[in-house]
Design an enzyme around this catalytic site. Structure first.
Site, short mmCIF file in Angstrom:
data_model
loop_
_atom_site.label_atom_id
_atom_site.label_comp_id
_atom_site.label_asym_id
_atom_site.label_seq_id
_atom_site.Cartn_x
_atom_site.Cartn_y
_atom_site.Cartn_z
N HIS A 136 0.85 -1.18 0.00
CA HIS A 136 0.00 0.00 0.00
C HIS A 136 0.90 1.24 0.00
CE1 HIS A 136 -3.84 -1.97 1.85
NE2 HIS A 136 -3.35 -2.67 0.84
N GLU A 152 0.97 3.83 1.86
CA GLU A 152 1.46 4.19 3.20
C GLU A 152 2.60 3.29 3.64
OE1 GLU A 152 -1.73 3.48 2.19
OE2 GLU A 152 -3.09 4.02 3.81
#
Length: 157
Positions: A59, A61
């Site tokens: 992801h 992040e």
């Protein structure tokens, strides 16, 4: 890359995160982008890449946290701010807690997997040993519209 955080606003950084999300969309990834600013002003940027990397944890992040930690040589990112175009999931919220991210700023909510306000409230859970400051709704329409357009296009295919 060195930045001067005092010269930029949350909107400026979210626009950079949106640019990262657009890169993800062009690569066929779900359009989520992230920017991390360390306490000393270093800027890191990344976007979603689970499909192309065959990695469920890739992801935006997670990737930006990994890059920042590796670059500064520390798994703690105290005093940093993470900008992300979509409300973080449980996995990403957990990494933010472990890395001691100081502040999390996100755009669109994620009613299906959001772990900040929607599905659960991991980042504000007082039972955990760290709770970052949270700011939501920054450029929410722009962030949400990018996601809606991506999935609309995908459904047509």
């Amino acid at each position: 890359m060195q930045e001067n955080p005092a010269q930029k606003t949350d909107i400026d950084y979210m626009k950079l995160a949106l640019q990262q999300a657009e890169i993800a969309a062009k690569k066929g990834e779900v359009p989520v982008g992230a920017i991390l600013i360390t306490k000393d002003g270093q800027l890191f940027a990344s976007h979603n890449a689970p499909i192309s990397t065959h990695d469920a944890s890739a992801h935006a992040e997670m990737r930006v946290i990994r890059d920042a930690c590796k670059s500064i040589g520390n798994y703690r990112l105290a005093g940093s701010t993470l900008y992300v175009t979509l409300e973080p999931c449980t996995m990403c919220a957990g990494a933010m807690i472990h890395a001691r991210i100081g502040r999390v700023v996100y755009g669109a909510i994620d009613p299906k997997t959001g772990a900040v306000e929607s599905l659960s409230q991991v980042l504000s859970d007082k039972r955990l040993n760290h709770q970052p400051k949270i700011e939501s709704g920054i450029l929410a329409n722009e962030c949400g519209n990018l996601l809606k357009a991506f999935f609309k296009k995908r459904r047509k295919q």
